[in-house]
Design an enzyme around this catalytic site. Structure first.
Site, short mmCIF file in Angstrom:
data_model
loop_
_atom_site.label_atom_id
_atom_site.label_comp_id
_atom_site.label_asym_id
_atom_site.label_seq_id
_atom_site.Cartn_x
_atom_site.Cartn_y
_atom_site.Cartn_z
CE LYS A 72 1.52 -69.89 25.10
NZ LYS A 72 2.17 -68.64 25.45
CD GLN A 116 5.17 -67.89 27.70
OE1 GLN A 116 4.65 -68.29 26.63
NE2 GLN A 116 4.10 -67.48 28.48
CG ASP A 141 3.09 -64.52 21.43
OD1 ASP A 141 1.96 -64.82 21.72
OD2 ASP A 141 4.15 -64.78 21.89
N1 GUN Z 1 3.08 -64.63 28.62
C1 GUN Z 1 1.61 -64.57 28.94
N2 GUN Z 1 0.97 -64.34 28.03
C2 GUN Z 1 1.72 -64.42 26.89
C3 GUN Z 1 1.45 -64.82 25.62
O1 GUN Z 1 0.09 -64.71 25.17
N3 GUN Z 1 2.29 -64.98 24.80
C4 GUN Z 1 3.88 -65.12 25.22
N4 GUN Z 1 4.73 -64.95 24.44
N5 GUN Z 1 4.06 -64.79 26.52
C5 GUN Z 1 2.93 -64.80 27.25
#
Ligand code: GUN
Length: 301
Positions: A72, A116, A141
């Site tokens: 990311k 995350q 998100d």
């Molecule tokens: N953990 C697994 N997928 C995601 C996501 O799309 N965003 C976040 N913040 N954590 C995750």
């Protein structure tokens, strides 16, 4: 065109003599989206505006989470967004994390915030409280309860990245989605539930399956669209897939031989499906592209 074809079957959906699916290339589509974003960010900055900023928070030492967040952050760099990264020991604690989020909420250079998930187990973290502490306008998100509520009510709001990426991939197939039957395998707040709502919004009939579903094979066998998001290697068997169905595989797992596999038995499913996402290179890269799109949309607001 993003769709790699191993044969030239027509694109109509059901009951076709499909012998080999076309690959829905999420990696290529995500790269296109990032290139467009890069241009749009540069255009904004050329007018004297600051760069969009995404704050990433990573707590603990889960190796998979470290890889996801690294990817990311790299994508931020590629499109010219600022990344404000906080890598925290698992002992950081709920109160300190809430304080950090409050600081990022108040920081005008931060347009998107991502924590995350999952947060480390065995500590005092309350994931729901953390997600609710993020300013809903900076919720890159789409996990804040306001935004999840908006999704349920069909109102415009930031949409979770993986479901948004799945819908974007589905649009690449050029199908008339209205009235089709989608089966979502998995009921997580991150993927299963929101993607089911997005499919409903597009007038599909949606079945959500999970670990207690009585006859998963029969449910999947009725699907025109299968979304597999359970995190169990190759749980969805190729032989279950209806001929001509579209298969979107969210899983990234290691099988017993250590090979990276999805939640779907890929080769057998590809022999029956009309379109299928590979693992890796399918849904995963789209999640990142949608995250940056959400951040850019927050910046524009
Ligand atoms: N953990 C697994 N997928 C995601 C996501 O799309 N965003 C976040 N913040 N954590 C995750």
């Amino acid at each position: 065109m993003l769709l790699q074809s191993s044969h030239s079957s027509p694109s109509a959906l059901m009951d076709l003599p499909v012998t080999s699916a076309r690959l829905l290339d999420g990696k290529a589509l995500a790269e296109q989206i990032l290139t467009t974003l890069q241009r749009e960010v540069a255009e904004k900055m050329a007018t004297g505006l600051p760069a969009p900023g995404l704050a990433t928070i990573l707590v603990g030492h889960d190796p998979a989470s470290h890889i996801y967040v690294r990817n990311k952050r790299r994508a931020c760099e590629k499109v010219g967004m600022t990344n404000i990264h906080h890598e925290l020991d698992k002992a950081y604690g709920q109160t300190a994390l809430l304080r950090l989020i409050a600081q990022l909420n108040a920081d005008p250079s931060v347009h998107g915030i991502l924590v995350q998930l999952p947060l480390p187990k065995g500590c005092d973290y309350d994931e729901n409280e953390i997600l609710a502490a993020i300013d809903p306008n900076k919720d890159a998100d789409g996990f804040h309860p306001f935004n999840q509520g908006a999704l349920m009510q069909g109102r415009k709001a930031p949409v979770p990245c993986t479901p948004k990426g799945i819908m974007r991939l589905l649009d690449e197939c050029g199908l008339q989605l209205k009235g089709l039957h989608a089966v979502v395998v998995g009921r997580s707040n991150i993927v299963g539930k929101p993607v089911a709502l997005l499919l409903l919004e597009r007038h599909l009939t949606v079945t959500i399956c999970h670990s207690r579903t009585r006859d998963l094979a029969a449910e999947v066998g009725r699907a025109d669209i299968v979304v597999a998001a359970v995190g169990v290697p190759e749980l969805v068997r190729g032989a279950w897939i209806k001929k001509g169905a579209v298969v979107l595989d969210v899983g990234i797992n290691r099988n017993t031989e250590g090979k990276l596999v999805g939640d779907v038995e890929f080769h057998a499913a590809a022999a029956r499906a009309s379109w299928i996402t590979p693992v890796p290179g399918g849904v995963g890269p789209m999640t990142i592209a949608m995250l940056l799109q959400n951040t850019f949309e927050a910046y524009n607001r």
